[in-house]
Design a protein around this motif. Structure first.
Motif, PDB file in Angstrom:
ATOM      1  N   ASP A  76     -29.322  88.013   3.650  1.00 37.44           N
ATOM      2  CA  ASP A  76     -28.289  89.034   3.881  1.00 37.44           C
ATOM      3  C   ASP A  76     -28.865  90.337   4.431  1.00 37.44           C
ATOM      4  OD1 ASP A  76     -26.356  87.254   3.059  1.00 37.44           O
ATOM      5  OD2 ASP A  76     -26.066  88.175   1.090  1.00 37.44           O
ATOM      6  N   ASP A  77     -29.986  90.809   3.863  1.00 40.64           N
ATOM      7  CA  ASP A  77     -30.588  92.057   4.350  1.00 40.64           C
ATOM      8  C   ASP A  77     -31.055  91.923   5.792  1.00 40.64           C
ATOM      9  OD1 ASP A  77     -30.175  93.467   1.986  1.00 40.64           O
ATOM     10  OD2 ASP A  77     -32.150  92.976   1.166  1.00 40.64           O
ATOM     11  N   GLU A  78     -31.678  90.807   6.129  1.00 37.32           N
ATOM     12  CA  GLU A  78     -32.131  90.581   7.507  1.00 37.32           C
ATOM     13  C   GLU A  78     -30.947  90.480   8.459  1.00 37.32           C
ATOM     14  OE1 GLU A  78     -36.234  88.092   6.553  1.00 37.32           O
ATOM     15  OE2 GLU A  78     -34.314  87.034   6.570  1.00 37.32           O
ATOM     16  N   THR A  79     -29.867  89.870   8.001  1.00 42.83           N
ATOM     17  CA  THR A  79     -28.656  89.761   8.812  1.00 42.83           C
ATOM     18  C   THR A  79     -28.105  91.141   9.135  1.00 42.83           C
ATOM     19  OG1 THR A  79     -28.112  87.585   7.929  1.00 42.83           O
ATOM     20  CG2 THR A  79     -26.277  88.871   8.827  1.00 42.83           C
ATOM     21  N   ILE A  80     -27.995  91.979   8.111  1.00 49.74           N
ATOM     22  CA  ILE A  80     -27.490  93.345   8.320  1.00 49.74           C
ATOM     23  C   ILE A  80     -28.416  94.115   9.246  1.00 49.74           C
ATOM     24  CG2 ILE A  80     -27.077  95.567   7.180  1.00 49.74           C
ATOM     25  CD1 ILE A  80     -26.120  93.887   4.720  1.00 49.74           C
ATOM     26  N   ASP A  81     -29.718  94.016   9.009  1.00 54.01           N
ATOM     27  CA  ASP A  81     -30.678  94.736   9.863  1.00 54.01           C
ATOM     28  C   ASP A  81     -30.537  94.305  11.318  1.00 54.01           C
ATOM     29  OD1 ASP A  81     -31.653  96.070   7.649  1.00 54.01           O
ATOM     30  OD2 ASP A  81     -33.475  94.856   7.480  1.00 54.01           O
ATOM     31  N   TRP A  82     -30.410  92.995  11.570  1.00 55.37           N
ATOM     32  CA  TRP A  82     -30.292  92.515  12.942  1.00 55.37           C
ATOM     33  C   TRP A  82     -29.005  93.033  13.583  1.00 55.37           C
ATOM     34  CZ3 TRP A  82     -27.149  89.333  15.966  1.00 55.37           C
ATOM     35  CH2 TRP A  82     -27.686  89.013  17.221  1.00 55.37           C
ATOM     36  N   LEU A  83     -27.923  93.001  12.838  1.00 58.37           N
ATOM     37  CA  LEU A  83     -26.642  93.461  13.388  1.00 58.37           C
ATOM     38  C   LEU A  83     -26.652  94.949  13.724  1.00 58.37           C
ATOM     39  CD1 LEU A  83     -24.244  91.459  11.062  1.00 58.37           C
ATOM     40  CD2 LEU A  83     -24.358  91.259  13.559  1.00 58.37           C
ATOM     41  N   LEU A  84     -27.393  95.741  12.967  1.00 58.50           N
ATOM     42  CA  LEU A  84     -27.369  97.200  13.138  1.00 58.50           C
ATOM     43  C   LEU A  84     -28.503  97.748  14.005  1.00 58.50           C
ATOM     44  CD1 LEU A  84     -26.437  98.354   9.515  1.00 58.50           C
ATOM     45  CD2 LEU A  84     -24.907  97.921  11.448  1.00 58.50           C
ATOM     46  N   THR A  85     -29.452  96.903  14.394  1.00 57.53           N
ATOM     47  CA  THR A  85     -30.610  97.350  15.168  1.00 57.53           C
ATOM     48  C   THR A  85     -30.428  96.998  16.634  1.00 57.53           C
ATOM     49  OG1 THR A  85     -32.015  96.999  13.241  1.00 57.53           O
ATOM     50  CG2 THR A  85     -33.122  97.190  15.362  1.00 57.53           C
ATOM     51  N   PRO A  86     -30.673  97.955  17.535  1.00 53.45           N
ATOM     52  CA  PRO A  86     -30.549  97.644  18.963  1.00 53.45           C
ATOM     53  C   PRO A  86     -31.340  96.391  19.336  1.00 53.45           C
ATOM     54  CG  PRO A  86     -30.871  99.993  18.670  1.00 53.45           C
ATOM     55  CD  PRO A  86     -31.072  99.355  17.314  1.00 53.45           C
ATOM     56  N   GLU A  87     -30.704  95.524  20.087  1.00 51.29           N
ATOM     57  CA  GLU A  87     -31.299  94.249  20.524  1.00 51.29           C
ATOM     58  C   GLU A  87     -31.505  94.350  22.035  1.00 51.29           C
ATOM     59  OE1 GLU A  87     -32.814  90.732  21.090  1.00 51.29           O
ATOM     60  OE2 GLU A  87     -32.371  91.348  19.032  1.00 51.29           O
ATOM     61  N   GLU A  88     -32.753  94.257  22.445  1.00 51.81           N
ATOM     62  CA  GLU A  88     -33.101  94.444  23.857  1.00 51.81           C
ATOM     63  C   GLU A  88     -32.306  93.533  24.787  1.00 51.81           C
ATOM     64  OE1 GLU A  88     -37.031  93.803  26.567  1.00 51.81           O
ATOM     65  OE2 GLU A  88     -37.318  94.740  24.606  1.00 51.81           O
ATOM     66  N   ILE A  90     -29.414  92.375  24.497  1.00 53.65           N
ATOM     67  CA  ILE A  90     -27.983  92.721  24.548  1.00 53.65           C
ATOM     68  C   ILE A  90     -27.794  94.124  25.118  1.00 53.65           C
ATOM     69  CG2 ILE A  90     -25.890  93.066  23.160  1.00 53.65           C
ATOM     70  CD1 ILE A  90     -27.017  91.039  21.159  1.00 53.65           C
ATOM     71  N   GLY A  91     -28.778  94.983  24.893  1.00 57.45           N
ATOM     72  CA  GLY A  91     -28.709  96.351  25.401  1.00 57.45           C
ATOM     73  C   GLY A  91     -28.189  97.357  24.379  1.00 57.45           C
ATOM     74  N   VAL A  92     -27.624  96.868  23.308  1.00 53.93           N
ATOM     75  CA  VAL A  92     -27.107  97.728  22.227  1.00 53.93           C
ATOM     76  C   VAL A  92     -27.311  96.970  20.917  1.00 53.93           C
ATOM     77  CG1 VAL A  92     -25.350  98.891  23.643  1.00 53.93           C
ATOM     78  CG2 VAL A  92     -24.757  96.793  22.426  1.00 53.93           C
ATOM     79  N   ALA A  93     -26.972  97.619  19.810  1.00 52.28           N
ATOM     80  CA  ALA A  93     -26.986  96.912  18.526  1.00 52.28           C
ATOM     81  C   ALA A  93     -25.929  95.808  18.583  1.00 52.28           C
ATOM     82  CB  ALA A  93     -26.688  97.875  17.382  1.00 52.28           C
ATOM     83  N   PRO A  94     -26.230  94.630  18.046  1.00 53.64           N
ATOM     84  CA  PRO A  94     -25.252  93.535  18.077  1.00 53.64           C
ATOM     85  C   PRO A  94     -23.872  93.925  17.537  1.00 53.64           C
ATOM     86  CG  PRO A  94     -27.387  92.675  17.460  1.00 53.64           C
ATOM     87  CD  PRO A  94     -27.524  94.173  17.500  1.00 53.64           C
ATOM     88  N   GLY A 101     -16.137  93.275  21.852  1.00 50.49           N
ATOM     89  CA  GLY A 101     -15.591  91.982  22.237  1.00 50.49           C
ATOM     90  C   GLY A 101     -16.583  91.035  22.888  1.00 50.49           C
ATOM     91  N   ARG A 102     -17.877  91.301  22.722  1.00 44.92           N
ATOM     92  CA  ARG A 102     -18.912  90.482  23.362  1.00 44.92           C
ATOM     93  C   ARG A 102     -19.468  89.439  22.386  1.00 44.92           C
ATOM     94  NH1 ARG A 102     -22.562  95.263  25.354  1.00 44.92           N
ATOM     95  NH2 ARG A 102     -24.021  93.567  25.804  1.00 44.92           N
ATOM     96  N   LYS A 103     -18.591  88.745  21.688  1.00 48.86           N
ATOM     97  CA  LYS A 103     -18.964  87.789  20.643  1.00 48.86           C
ATOM     98  C   LYS A 103     -19.867  86.678  21.172  1.00 48.86           C
ATOM     99  CE  LYS A 103     -15.782  84.838  19.464  1.00 48.86           C
ATOM    100  NZ  LYS A 103     -14.573  84.238  18.882  1.00 48.86           N
ATOM    101  N   SER A 104     -19.523  86.068  22.285  1.00 49.25           N
ATOM    102  CA  SER A 104     -20.301  84.939  22.814  1.00 49.25           C
ATOM    103  C   SER A 104     -21.737  85.347  23.115  1.00 49.25           C
ATOM    104  CB  SER A 104     -19.648  84.374  24.070  1.00 49.25           C
ATOM    105  OG  SER A 104     -18.382  83.853  23.764  1.00 49.25           O
ATOM    106  N   GLU A 105     -21.897  86.503  23.714  1.00 42.06           N
ATOM    107  CA  GLU A 105     -23.233  86.989  24.054  1.00 42.06           C
ATOM    108  C   GLU A 105     -24.065  87.205  22.786  1.00 42.06           C
ATOM    109  OE1 GLU A 105     -25.258  90.791  26.382  1.00 42.06           O
ATOM    110  OE2 GLU A 105     -23.078  90.712  26.124  1.00 42.06           O
ATOM    111  N   VAL A 106     -23.458  87.828  21.774  1.00 44.23           N
ATOM    112  CA  VAL A 106     -24.167  88.094  20.519  1.00 44.23           C
ATOM    113  C   VAL A 106     -24.558  86.784  19.852  1.00 44.23           C
ATOM    114  CG1 VAL A 106     -23.907  89.030  18.176  1.00 44.23           C
ATOM    115  CG2 VAL A 106     -23.107  90.352  20.149  1.00 44.23           C
TER     116      VAL A 106
END
Length: 114
Positions: A76-88, A90-94, A101-106
């Motif tokens: 759960d903690d890793e999931t939250i961290d990934w969702l809130l941390t910018p992802e290169e 994607i260009g933004v935090a997931p 509305g970019r569910k498929s990309e995420v």
């Protein structure tokens, strides 16, 4: 080493969620158990990022994304961290991409983490 900046959000306790969602505590716990929401106990009491709630409901695209991340071995903690941390890739935090509305990309990026 510099810390990666994370999406800035308030954190909601279970009583906060009961009030915000206008649901009984049992239903709020079910939302967590069934992956509609994910929370962390890093700061004591279970807390859920407020950004996961949109218009008084859990963000609809969140559940499938949480399931994909759990299937990839994230807790759960890793999931939250990934969702809130910018992802290169994607260009933004997931979470920002999900809110846009970019569910498929995420989910495509999340699946690649397994």
């Amino acid at each position: 080493m510099t810390e990666i900046s994370r999406y800035d959000t308030a954190w909601l306790t279970l009583p906060d969620l009961v009030e915000l969602l206008d649901e009984p505590l049992g239903r709020v716990r079910r939302l967590l158990d069934e992956n509609y929401l994910v929370g962390s106990r890093r700061q004591g009491a279970l807390r859920v990022p407020a950004v996961f709630i949109v218009d008084g409901r859990p963000l609809p695209s969140l559940r499938g994304t949480i399931i994909v991340l759990h299937d990839a071995g994230f807790d759960d903690d890793e999931t939250i961290d990934w969702l809130l941390t910018p992802e290169e890739s994607i260009g933004v935090a997931p979470i920002e991409a999900l809110l846009a509305g970019r569910k498929s990309e995420v989910r495509r990026v999340a699946v690649s983490l397994a």
